[in-house]
Scaffold this active site. Structure first.
Site, PDB file in Angstrom:
ATOM      1  N   ASP A  30      -7.009  -0.494   1.124  1.00 15.56           N
ATOM      2  CA  ASP A  30      -5.717  -1.611   1.776  1.00 15.56           C
ATOM      3  C   ASP A  30      -6.206  -1.887   3.798  1.00 15.56           C
ATOM      4  O   ASP A  30      -5.028  -2.544   4.349  1.00 15.56           O
ATOM      5  CB  ASP A  30      -4.448  -0.541   2.302  1.00 15.56           C
ATOM      6  CG  ASP A  30      -3.842  -0.665   1.184  1.00 15.56           C
ATOM      7  OD1 ASP A  30      -3.301   0.721   0.186  1.00 15.56           O
ATOM      8  OD2 ASP A  30      -3.476  -1.710   0.309  1.00 15.56           O
ATOM      9  N   HIS A  45      -7.024   8.322   1.383  1.00 14.27           N
ATOM     10  CA  HIS A  45      -6.640   8.598   0.149  1.00 14.27           C
ATOM     11  C   HIS A  45      -7.107  10.086  -1.132  1.00 14.27           C
ATOM     12  O   HIS A  45      -7.655  11.000  -0.289  1.00 14.27           O
ATOM     13  CB  HIS A  45      -8.122   7.462  -0.663  1.00 14.27           C
ATOM     14  CG  HIS A  45      -6.875   6.999  -2.045  1.00 14.27           C
ATOM     15  ND1 HIS A  45      -7.296   8.080  -2.973  1.00 14.27           N
ATOM     16  CD2 HIS A  45      -6.959   6.210  -2.293  1.00 14.27           C
ATOM     17  CE1 HIS A  45      -6.866   7.080  -4.034  1.00 14.27           C
ATOM     18  NE2 HIS A  45      -6.475   6.080  -3.549  1.00 14.27           N
TER      19      HIS A  45
HETATM   20  C1  SDX Z   1      -3.258   3.532  -1.630  1.00 13.21           C
HETATM   21  O1  SDX Z   1      -3.510   6.575  -5.767  1.00 13.21           O
HETATM   22  C2  SDX Z   1      -3.751   5.715  -5.603  1.00 13.21           C
HETATM   23  O2  SDX Z   1      -4.761   5.866  -6.364  1.00 13.21           O
HETATM   24  C3  SDX Z   1      -3.301   5.082  -4.448  1.00 13.21           C
HETATM   25  C4  SDX Z   1      -3.650   3.543  -4.630  1.00 13.21           C
HETATM   26  C5  SDX Z   1      -4.020   2.426  -5.648  1.00 13.21           C
HETATM   27  O3  SDX Z   1      -4.381   1.598  -6.036  1.00 13.21           O
HETATM   28  O4  SDX Z   1      -3.148   2.985  -6.715  1.00 13.21           O
HETATM   29  O5  SDX Z   1      -5.369   3.903  -4.271  1.00 13.21           O
HETATM   30  C6  SDX Z   1      -4.039   2.689  -2.970  1.00 13.21           C
HETATM   31  O6  SDX Z   1      -1.700   3.638  -2.512  1.00 13.21           O
HETATM   32  C7  SDX Z   1      -4.099   3.733  -1.452  1.00 13.21           C
HETATM   33  C8  SDX Z   1      -3.608   4.454  -0.216  1.00 13.21           C
HETATM   34  C9  SDX Z   1      -2.460   3.908   1.330  1.00 13.21           C
HETATM   35  N1  SDX Z   1      -2.279   4.332   2.020  1.00 13.21           N
HETATM   36  C10 SDX Z   1      -2.541   4.321   3.142  1.00 13.21           C
HETATM   37  O7  SDX Z   1      -3.507   3.651   4.067  1.00 13.21           O
HETATM   38  C11 SDX Z   1      -1.272   5.382   4.030  1.00 13.21           C
HETATM   39  C12 SDX Z   1      -2.536   6.211   5.480  1.00 13.21           C
HETATM   40  N2  SDX Z   1      -2.717   6.971   4.272  1.00 13.21           N
HETATM   41  C13 SDX Z   1      -2.502   8.576   4.248  1.00 13.21           C
HETATM   42  O8  SDX Z   1      -0.897   8.633   4.358  1.00 13.21           O
HETATM   43  C14 SDX Z   1      -2.860   9.451   3.187  1.00 13.21           C
HETATM   44  O9  SDX Z   1      -3.476   9.778   3.049  1.00 13.21           O
HETATM   45  C15 SDX Z   1      -2.646   9.606   1.767  1.00 13.21           C
HETATM   46  C16 SDX Z   1      -0.961   9.099   1.976  1.00 13.21           C
HETATM   47  C17 SDX Z   1      -2.805   7.917   1.576  1.00 13.21           C
HETATM   48  C18 SDX Z   1      -3.567   9.890   0.881  1.00 13.21           C
HETATM   49  O10 SDX Z   1      -2.642  11.490   1.659  1.00 13.21           O
HETATM   50  P1  SDX Z   1      -2.498  13.459   0.745  1.00 13.21           P
HETATM   51  O11 SDX Z   1      -3.842  12.729  -0.177  1.00 13.21           O
HETATM   52  O12 SDX Z   1      -1.908  13.644   0.414  1.00 13.21           O
HETATM   53  O13 SDX Z   1      -3.706  13.826   2.001  1.00 13.21           O
HETATM   54  P2  SDX Z   1      -2.910  14.464   3.292  1.00 13.21           P
HETATM   55  O14 SDX Z   1      -1.454  14.113   3.501  1.00 13.21           O
HETATM   56  O15 SDX Z   1      -2.705  16.292   2.539  1.00 13.21           O
HETATM   57  O16 SDX Z   1      -3.904  14.781   4.349  1.00 13.21           O
HETATM   58  C19 SDX Z   1      -4.766  15.197   3.962  1.00 13.21           C
HETATM   59  C20 SDX Z   1      -4.912  15.256   6.271  1.00 13.21           C
HETATM   60  C21 SDX Z   1      -3.606  15.837   7.037  1.00 13.21           C
HETATM   61  O17 SDX Z   1      -3.985  16.443   7.597  1.00 13.21           O
HETATM   62  P3  SDX Z   1      -4.254  18.187   8.086  1.00 13.21           P
HETATM   63  O18 SDX Z   1      -2.324  18.479   7.997  1.00 13.21           O
HETATM   64  O19 SDX Z   1      -5.009  18.821   7.110  1.00 13.21           O
HETATM   65  O20 SDX Z   1      -4.643  18.503   9.647  1.00 13.21           O
HETATM   66  O21 SDX Z   1      -5.632  14.309   6.379  1.00 13.21           O
HETATM   67  C22 SDX Z   1      -4.635  13.929   7.160  1.00 13.21           C
HETATM   68  C23 SDX Z   1      -3.077  14.647   6.872  1.00 13.21           C
HETATM   69  O22 SDX Z   1      -2.324  14.764   7.750  1.00 13.21           O
HETATM   70  N3  SDX Z   1      -4.447  12.441   7.127  1.00 13.21           N
HETATM   71  C24 SDX Z   1      -4.343  11.560   7.550  1.00 13.21           C
HETATM   72  C25 SDX Z   1      -5.079  10.552   6.969  1.00 13.21           C
HETATM   73  N4  SDX Z   1      -4.137  10.689   5.990  1.00 13.21           N
HETATM   74  C26 SDX Z   1      -4.933  11.605   5.807  1.00 13.21           C
HETATM   75  N5  SDX Z   1      -4.577  11.717   9.422  1.00 13.21           N
HETATM   76  C27 SDX Z   1      -4.870  10.341  10.098  1.00 13.21           C
HETATM   77  N6  SDX Z   1      -4.464   8.830   9.609  1.00 13.21           N
HETATM   78  C28 SDX Z   1      -4.697   9.124   7.611  1.00 13.21           C
HETATM   79  N7  SDX Z   1      -4.559   7.572   7.696  1.00 13.21           N
END
Ligand code: SDX
Length: 430
Positions: A364, A306
């Site tokens: 989720d 998140h």
């Molecule tokens: C919702 O914003 C809100 O409040 C949203 C929400 C709401 O109620 O409105 O809470 C609802 O959208 C919840 C989130 C649902 N999405 C998912 O579950 C999809 C999977 N999650 C990722 O796509 C991700 O965690 C995000 C998009 C939710 C957040 O991404 P960020 O904040 O941009 O974080 P990032 O991509 O910079 O990740 C940091 C690191 C990265 O690794 P490095 O490049 O630093 O090595 O963490 C990794 C990412 O690759 N990472 C994950 C991951 N999420 C982040 N790796 C594996 N699986 C994941 N789910």
């Protein structure tokens, strides 16, 4: 906002600008950069808005490190266990939990607006039966502005209020019809003698051939799921609604824009993706192979991570409990996907790859298992999210529209394209 005595001074290319520090009632201070460009000739640069507060709001507070979510000061776990969705709608829209008399009046205002104009049904006919229900939601919610011309004046607070009630009241009817159209069953009309959640479940699952009875445990779970998804600060879809509203667009168009943004798999579409992921894993013995695929960056662990929560999403804890209750109520205590989800969570929370990145289950991760057990197809999961989030979107829109200082949102950029050059006739190119 409290006093602006505190300031931050920025030195840039011989220029110095004092930027006020603003403090809210809780949470991080903000550096007010509204004078930055005028004082330095430079913009800030923050793609994805990881360090940017886009507005002042009193609706929802999130402490991502502590895993805290408050709606008008009330913790989400207390609202989920003690309140109901209609009461939370009143709280978000009006700032306080209602008295008994206020609740009755508010609930009735929603009940009497659940019907749709009879011509509205023909909108659905324009879609293919296999259209994704979110495509139907985006189109039909935007079309509401073609039916309710008496509540489109965004500068009239009375019309803003009636638009808010209409949207909250009609989303379940539209969502249920999107589902019924998708599966080829006749629409069921809303009933004024049913609660918000029960009305919705009946419109989704009742058929003319028999009476409809629903387990109160499922009604409670549905209502609780709506509460968990009601609002969440300035997330992507809420920011979309605010940006659309800042141009003066009508509330129905703004909510349609929010639905479109929510559809994305990184946002509201994650609940559909998370269940698909659990089905693809299939059994607990396949978890190590899946985890390795995540580490190899072949795919993400959907329902994890998140932008704000760097701790357990408090909604995920409540959702896990709801999943257990719904599975028990539907005789699926040993649902294999629930077993996979619990084992996957356990493995991930013990793995340095996830803990070092502060990746925890979000809202989720368990919602798909719950909704699937209630009888919804995965294509309806994000529709349910949009149904519940409508109150948050419209409350945030109301808050923005009531702010006399609100301006059209118009970010700038860091330009890296070609600098000025003269046009060349085609025979001089190449
Ligand atoms: C919702 O914003 C809100 O409040 C949203 C929400 C709401 O109620 O409105 O809470 C609802 O959208 C919840 C989130 C649902 N999405 C998912 O579950 C999809 C999977 N999650 C990722 O796509 C991700 O965690 C995000 C998009 C939710 C957040 O991404 P960020 O904040 O941009 O974080 P990032 O991509 O910079 O990740 C940091 C690191 C990265 O690794 P490095 O490049 O630093 O090595 O963490 C990794 C990412 O690759 N990472 C994950 C991951 N999420 C982040 N790796 C594996 N699986 C994941 N789910």
């Amino acid at each position: 906002m409290t006093d602006q005595a505190k300031t931050a001074t920025l030195e840039f290319e011989g220029k110095s600008v004092d930027l006020p520090i603003l403090s809210g009632s809780t949470g991080p201070d903000v550096i007010d950069i509204r004078k930055l460009y005028g004082g330095t000739g430079a913009f800030t640069f923050d793609p994805g808005f990881t360090s940017t507060a886009s507005c002042e709001s009193g609706l929802t507070y999130i402490d991502g490190d502590a895993g805290v979510l408050l709606h008008r000061g009330y913790p989400i776990d207390q609202l989920a266990s003690k309140s109901n969705f209609v009461e939370v709608c009143h709280l978000l829209l009006h700032g306080e939990l209602p008295t008994a008399a206020q609740y009755e009046k508010f609930e009735n205002s929603i009940t009497v607006h659940t019907m749709l104009h009879s011509q509205f049904d023909r909108f659905f006919e324009g879609f293919r039966r296999d259209a994704h229900p979110m495509a139907i939601m985006v189109g039909t919610v935007g079309a509401l502005s073609a039916f309710y011309h008496d509540s489109l004046d965004i500068h009239d607070p009375v019309q803003r209020d009636i638009s808010a009630i209409r949207l909250i009241a009609k989303m379940p009817t539209i969502a249920a019809r999107a589902y019924k159209y998708h599966i080829g069953q006749p629409f069921a009309s809303p009933r004024n003698d049913l609660s918000y959640a029960e009305n919705f479940l009946r419109m989704c699952f009742a058929v003319p051939a028999e009476d409809y009875h629903v387990d109160p445990a499922l009604v409670r779970a549905m209502d609780r799921i709506f509460i968990l998804h009601a609002d969440h600060e300035q997330n992507a879809s809420t920011s979309t609604v605010r940006l659309a509203g800042s141009s003066g667009a009508n509330p129905f168009a703004c909510i349609a824009a929010g639905i479109a943004c929510l559809w994305g798999p990184s946002h509201g579409g994650a609940n559909e993706e998370a269940l698909t992921m659990l089905k693809e894993i299939g059994t607990p013995d396949k978890i190590p192979e899946f985890i390795q695929g995540v580490k190899d960056r072949k795919f993400k662990l959907m329902g994890f991570g998140h932008r704000v929560y760097k701790n357990y999403d408090p909604r995920a804890k409540v959702m896990q409990q709801s999943a257990y209750e719904v599975l028990a109520a539907t005789g699926r205590e040993n649902d294999p996907l629930f077993q996979v989800a619990k084992e996957l969570e356990k493995v991930a929370l013990q793995d340095e790859y996830f803990t070092s990145r502060k990746l925890f289950p979000n809202v989720d991760f368990y919602s798909g298992i719950t909704l699937s057990a209630m009888g919804f197809p995965t294509t309806m999961f994000t529709v349910l999210f949009a149904l519940a989030r409508t109150v948050g979107w419209i409350a945030q829109w109301q808050e923005m529209m009531a702010d006399p200082s609100q301006k059209i949102g118009r970010p700038r950029q860091l330009y890296t394209g070609p600098t000025e050059r003269d046009y060349l006739p085609i025979d001089q190119r190449g």
